[in-house]
Design a protein around this motif. Sequence first.
Motif, short mmCIF file in Angstrom:
data_model
loop_
_atom_site.label_atom_id
_atom_site.label_comp_id
_atom_site.label_asym_id
_atom_site.label_seq_id
_atom_site.Cartn_x
_atom_site.Cartn_y
_atom_site.Cartn_z
N LEU A 261 87.59 -53.54 7.85
CA LEU A 261 88.26 -52.49 7.07
C LEU A 261 88.56 -53.00 5.66
N THR B 290 89.42 -51.50 16.67
CA THR B 290 88.86 -50.17 16.42
C THR B 290 89.75 -49.08 17.00
N VAL C 20 96.21 -44.98 12.22
CA VAL C 20 97.06 -45.46 11.14
C VAL C 20 97.63 -44.27 10.39
N ILE D 297 91.56 -45.28 13.15
CA ILE D 297 91.08 -46.43 12.37
C ILE D 297 89.57 -46.38 12.19
N LEU E 119 91.93 -48.56 3.16
CA LEU E 119 93.39 -48.41 3.20
C LEU E 119 93.95 -48.86 1.86
#
Length: 216
Positions: free
Chosen positions: A55, A74, A78, A113, A119
């Motif tokens: 990520l 995984t 979030v 996710i 993010l």
Amino acid sequence: MTDAGDRIGLACPSCSPEAETVHEVIRPGGHATVRCTACDHTHKAEVVEPETTALTIVVSQDGESFTTEMDVPTAGVVATGEEFVVDTAEALMEVRITGIELGPERRVEEAPIDDVETLWTRAVDNVSVDVTLHPKDGDADQTRSLRLTVPGDTEFEVGETVEFGDEEFSVEGLQIRDDAPAYRHEKLDHPGDLAYAKDLKRLYARDETLTAWSAW
């Protein structure tokens, strides 16, 4: 992958066969040797490694930002406002999620996710707080500003007197950041109102420093 010394949750055949307790990994592997930290019983256990995905994480701190990549499980969801620890080559940093990007021009407040592309986060373990200081005599022309660097969990309370180095001031108002968890109001100004430094956009205070307005 699980390494020796890692701590994981597993059922203990000696003291907790039905519920997980914290175990320390003695010898890693598919059938690892583990020790229950509750009763010190050592036994073999199958350790299933969770599926992970890489990520992209953008971390912002004091007006600057950097991008890193981290393997995360995984499974899971979030949401903005959640906090977690980013493990980088430079340091471990606690951050708060401020944005979730699924793709170009696609930002959401919450997502699985596995759907997340990037993010966007803000460091909250150590933060800078902008302070507007009003002079004791009420002369607005002599209002001044300063910036404090403090741990993110430092508490500020309306009505309290605070000392930082040579500065001393009484807190009069707390302006809350947009990405902070729910507070009663966007600005807190009643005696006893309290907020953490990591949640503050600005702090308003009355200067109590004895020499603050000396001409010399």
